[in-house]
Scaffold this motif. Sequence first.
Motif, PDB file in Angstrom:
ATOM      1  N   MET A   1       0.838  -1.174   0.000  1.00 23.72           N
ATOM      2  CA  MET A   1       0.000   0.000   0.000  1.00 23.72           C
ATOM      3  C   MET A   1       0.889   1.245   0.000  1.00 23.72           C
ATOM      4  O   MET A   1       1.895   1.303   0.681  1.00 23.72           O
ATOM      5  N   PHE A   2       0.472   2.217  -0.790  1.00 18.27           N
ATOM      6  CA  PHE A   2       1.175   3.496  -0.885  1.00 18.27           C
ATOM      7  C   PHE A   2       0.254   4.598  -0.397  1.00 18.27           C
ATOM      8  O   PHE A   2      -0.955   4.555  -0.633  1.00 18.27           O
ATOM      9  N   SER A   3       0.813   5.594   0.252  1.00 22.56           N
ATOM     10  CA  SER A   3       0.085   6.817   0.595  1.00 22.56           C
ATOM     11  C   SER A   3       0.629   7.926  -0.284  1.00 22.56           C
ATOM     12  O   SER A   3       1.846   8.077  -0.426  1.00 22.56           O
ATOM     13  N   LEU A   4      -0.276   8.678  -0.889  1.00 25.06           N
ATOM     14  CA  LEU A   4       0.084   9.782  -1.775  1.00 25.06           C
ATOM     15  C   LEU A   4      -0.574  11.048  -1.247  1.00 25.06           C
ATOM     16  O   LEU A   4      -1.792  11.096  -1.080  1.00 25.06           O
ATOM     17  N   TYR A   5       0.248  12.047  -0.966  1.00 28.19           N
ATOM     18  CA  TYR A   5      -0.226  13.357  -0.514  1.00 28.19           C
ATOM     19  C   TYR A   5       0.146  14.378  -1.576  1.00 28.19           C
ATOM     20  O   TYR A   5       1.297  14.392  -2.034  1.00 28.19           O
ATOM     21  N   THR A   6      -0.802  15.226  -1.967  1.00 24.15           N
ATOM     22  CA  THR A   6      -0.477  16.293  -2.912  1.00 24.15           C
ATOM     23  C   THR A   6      -1.051  17.609  -2.414  1.00 24.15           C
ATOM     24  O   THR A   6      -2.045  17.641  -1.692  1.00 24.15           O
ATOM     25  N   ASP A   7      -0.401  18.691  -2.832  1.00 27.67           N
ATOM     26  CA  ASP A   7      -0.898  20.028  -2.533  1.00 27.67           C
ATOM     27  C   ASP A   7      -0.347  20.988  -3.576  1.00 27.67           C
ATOM     28  O   ASP A   7       0.738  20.761  -4.133  1.00 27.67           O
ATOM     29  N   ALA A   8      -1.097  22.033  -3.842  1.00 26.43           N
ATOM     30  CA  ALA A   8      -0.677  23.061  -4.794  1.00 26.43           C
ATOM     31  C   ALA A   8      -0.602  24.405  -4.095  1.00 26.43           C
ATOM     32  O   ALA A   8      -1.295  24.643  -3.104  1.00 26.43           O
ATOM     33  N   ALA A   9       0.248  25.263  -4.634  1.00 24.06           N
ATOM     34  CA  ALA A   9       0.360  26.643  -4.159  1.00 24.06           C
ATOM     35  C   ALA A   9       0.343  27.542  -5.391  1.00 24.06           C
ATOM     36  O   ALA A   9       1.022  27.250  -6.374  1.00 24.06           O
ATOM     37  N   THR A  10      -0.437  28.604  -5.313  1.00 20.40           N
ATOM     38  CA  THR A  10      -0.572  29.527  -6.446  1.00 20.40           C
ATOM     39  C   THR A  10      -0.382  30.951  -5.961  1.00 20.40           C
ATOM     40  O   THR A  10      -0.886  31.326  -4.901  1.00 20.40           O
ATOM     41  N   VAL A  24       4.551   7.905   0.424  1.00 22.37           N
ATOM     42  CA  VAL A  24       5.036   7.158   1.583  1.00 22.37           C
ATOM     43  C   VAL A  24       4.731   5.678   1.366  1.00 22.37           C
ATOM     44  O   VAL A  24       3.598   5.303   1.047  1.00 22.37           O
ATOM     45  N   HIS A  25       5.785   4.858   1.538  1.00 21.66           N
ATOM     46  CA  HIS A  25       5.646   3.402   1.399  1.00 21.66           C
ATOM     47  C   HIS A  25       6.695   2.737   2.274  1.00 21.66           C
ATOM     48  O   HIS A  25       7.879   3.059   2.164  1.00 21.66           O
ATOM     49  N   ASP A  26       6.257   1.825   3.122  1.00 20.44           N
ATOM     50  CA  ASP A  26       7.179   1.113   4.022  1.00 20.44           C
ATOM     51  C   ASP A  26       8.091   2.077   4.790  1.00 20.44           C
ATOM     52  O   ASP A  26       9.299   1.876   4.856  1.00 20.44           O
ATOM     53  N   LEU A  70      -3.688   5.132  -0.978  1.00 18.44           N
ATOM     54  CA  LEU A  70      -4.441   6.035  -0.121  1.00 18.44           C
ATOM     55  C   LEU A  70      -4.049   7.445  -0.548  1.00 18.44           C
ATOM     56  O   LEU A  70      -2.899   7.848  -0.377  1.00 18.44           O
ATOM     57  N   PHE A  71      -4.982   8.162  -1.152  1.00 19.33           N
ATOM     58  CA  PHE A  71      -4.718   9.495  -1.688  1.00 19.33           C
ATOM     59  C   PHE A  71      -5.287  10.539  -0.747  1.00 19.33           C
ATOM     60  O   PHE A  71      -6.478  10.541  -0.445  1.00 19.33           O
ATOM     61  N   TYR A  72      -4.411  11.440  -0.299  1.00 18.90           N
ATOM     62  CA  TYR A  72      -4.799  12.498   0.636  1.00 18.90           C
ATOM     63  C   TYR A  72      -4.675  13.857  -0.042  1.00 18.90           C
ATOM     64  O   TYR A  72      -3.634  14.175  -0.615  1.00 18.90           O
ATOM     65  N   THR A  73      -5.731  14.646   0.043  1.00 15.44           N
ATOM     66  CA  THR A  73      -5.733  15.993  -0.519  1.00 15.44           C
ATOM     67  C   THR A  73      -6.454  16.933   0.440  1.00 15.44           C
ATOM     68  O   THR A  73      -7.418  16.531   1.093  1.00 15.44           O
ATOM     69  N   ASP A  74      -5.974  18.167   0.499  1.00 11.42           N
ATOM     70  CA  ASP A  74      -6.696  19.165   1.297  1.00 11.42           C
ATOM     71  C   ASP A  74      -7.591  20.030   0.405  1.00 11.42           C
ATOM     72  O   ASP A  74      -8.131  21.025   0.847  1.00 11.42           O
ATOM     73  N   SER A  75      -7.743  19.610  -0.847  1.00 10.80           N
ATOM     74  CA  SER A  75      -8.616  20.314  -1.787  1.00 10.80           C
ATOM     75  C   SER A  75     -10.000  19.669  -1.780  1.00 10.80           C
ATOM     76  O   SER A  75     -10.171  18.542  -2.245  1.00 10.80           O
ATOM     77  N   ALA A 100      -5.348   8.905 -14.688  1.00 13.15           N
ATOM     78  CA  ALA A 100      -4.064   8.671 -14.020  1.00 13.15           C
ATOM     79  C   ALA A 100      -4.220   7.680 -12.865  1.00 13.15           C
ATOM     80  O   ALA A 100      -3.269   6.980 -12.510  1.00 13.15           O
ATOM     81  N   GLN A 101      -5.404   7.590 -12.295  1.00 14.31           N
ATOM     82  CA  GLN A 101      -5.669   6.645 -11.215  1.00 14.31           C
ATOM     83  C   GLN A 101      -6.009   5.247 -11.734  1.00 14.31           C
ATOM     84  O   GLN A 101      -5.869   4.265 -11.001  1.00 14.31           O
ATOM     85  N   ALA A 102      -6.432   5.159 -12.971  1.00 13.92           N
ATOM     86  CA  ALA A 102      -6.941   3.907 -13.532  1.00 13.92           C
ATOM     87  C   ALA A 102      -5.985   2.713 -13.445  1.00 13.92           C
ATOM     88  O   ALA A 102      -6.442   1.586 -13.246  1.00 13.92           O
ATOM     89  N   PRO A 103      -4.666   2.881 -13.595  1.00 14.75           N
ATOM     90  CA  PRO A 103      -3.783   1.708 -13.543  1.00 14.75           C
ATOM     91  C   PRO A 103      -3.741   1.013 -12.186  1.00 14.75           C
ATOM     92  O   PRO A 103      -3.332  -0.141 -12.092  1.00 14.75           O
ATOM     93  N   PHE A 104      -4.173   1.692 -11.134  1.00 12.42           N
ATOM     94  CA  PHE A 104      -4.060   1.139  -9.792  1.00 12.42           C
ATOM     95  C   PHE A 104      -5.268   0.260  -9.470  1.00 12.42           C
ATOM     96  O   PHE A 104      -6.387   0.527  -9.910  1.00 12.42           O
ATOM     97  N   GLN A 105      -5.019  -0.785  -8.671  1.00 11.24           N
ATOM     98  CA  GLN A 105      -6.096  -1.699  -8.297  1.00 11.24           C
ATOM     99  C   GLN A 105      -7.202  -0.968  -7.552  1.00 11.24           C
ATOM    100  O   GLN A 105      -8.383  -1.153  -7.824  1.00 11.24           O
ATOM    101  N   LEU A 106      -6.810  -0.111  -6.601  1.00  4.25           N
ATOM    102  CA  LEU A 106      -7.781   0.605  -5.781  1.00  4.25           C
ATOM    103  C   LEU A 106      -7.185   1.930  -5.333  1.00  4.25           C
ATOM    104  O   LEU A 106      -6.024   1.974  -4.924  1.00  4.25           O
ATOM    105  N   VAL A 107      -7.979   2.988  -5.432  1.00  3.74           N
ATOM    106  CA  VAL A 107      -7.578   4.299  -4.930  1.00  3.74           C
ATOM    107  C   VAL A 107      -8.653   4.762  -3.955  1.00  3.74           C
ATOM    108  O   VAL A 107      -9.832   4.828  -4.306  1.00  3.74           O
TER     109      VAL A 107
END
Length: 135
Positions: A1-10, A24-26, A70-75, A100-107
């Motif tokens: 399992m992977f955790s993915l966090y993203t954020d943007a600044a403008t 984040v993984h292992d 596991l995708f984390y966003t503050d948006s 972009a999410q489609a290749p993964f088994q589960l998001v």
Amino acid sequence: MFSLYTDAATQPQSGLSAGGILIVHDHHQTQLKVELTATTNHTAEFEVARLGFEHLARLIGDACETTTVLFYTDSQIVSDSLAKKYAKHYQKLVDDLLAAQAPFQLVLTQWVPEKQNQGAHTLANQALHSAEERK
């Protein structure tokens, strides 16, 4: 399992945007700072999320098809749009992110308050400051 966090600044005055991606993984972190083409915060949030998934797919290759993310966003708009697979003014961006999410088994997407997304937030702000200095 992977955790993915993203954020943007403008920066609205200059129209510059940048993003932070934290994977984040292992107990290992991959940190990325990216400049974005988006000129508004909402579009930047979609763009950095897409880039995060694209980078993760390249990172793990064929293992995507057996990987949960596991995708984390503050948006809120990104989170809500993914849940509905629809956004009135951002449908192309939603479709690109879903692709972009489609290749993964589960998001599993989770909205988090900004204070729980500090890693990606800090990376995004650092990238934005670097872009502003170069301009």
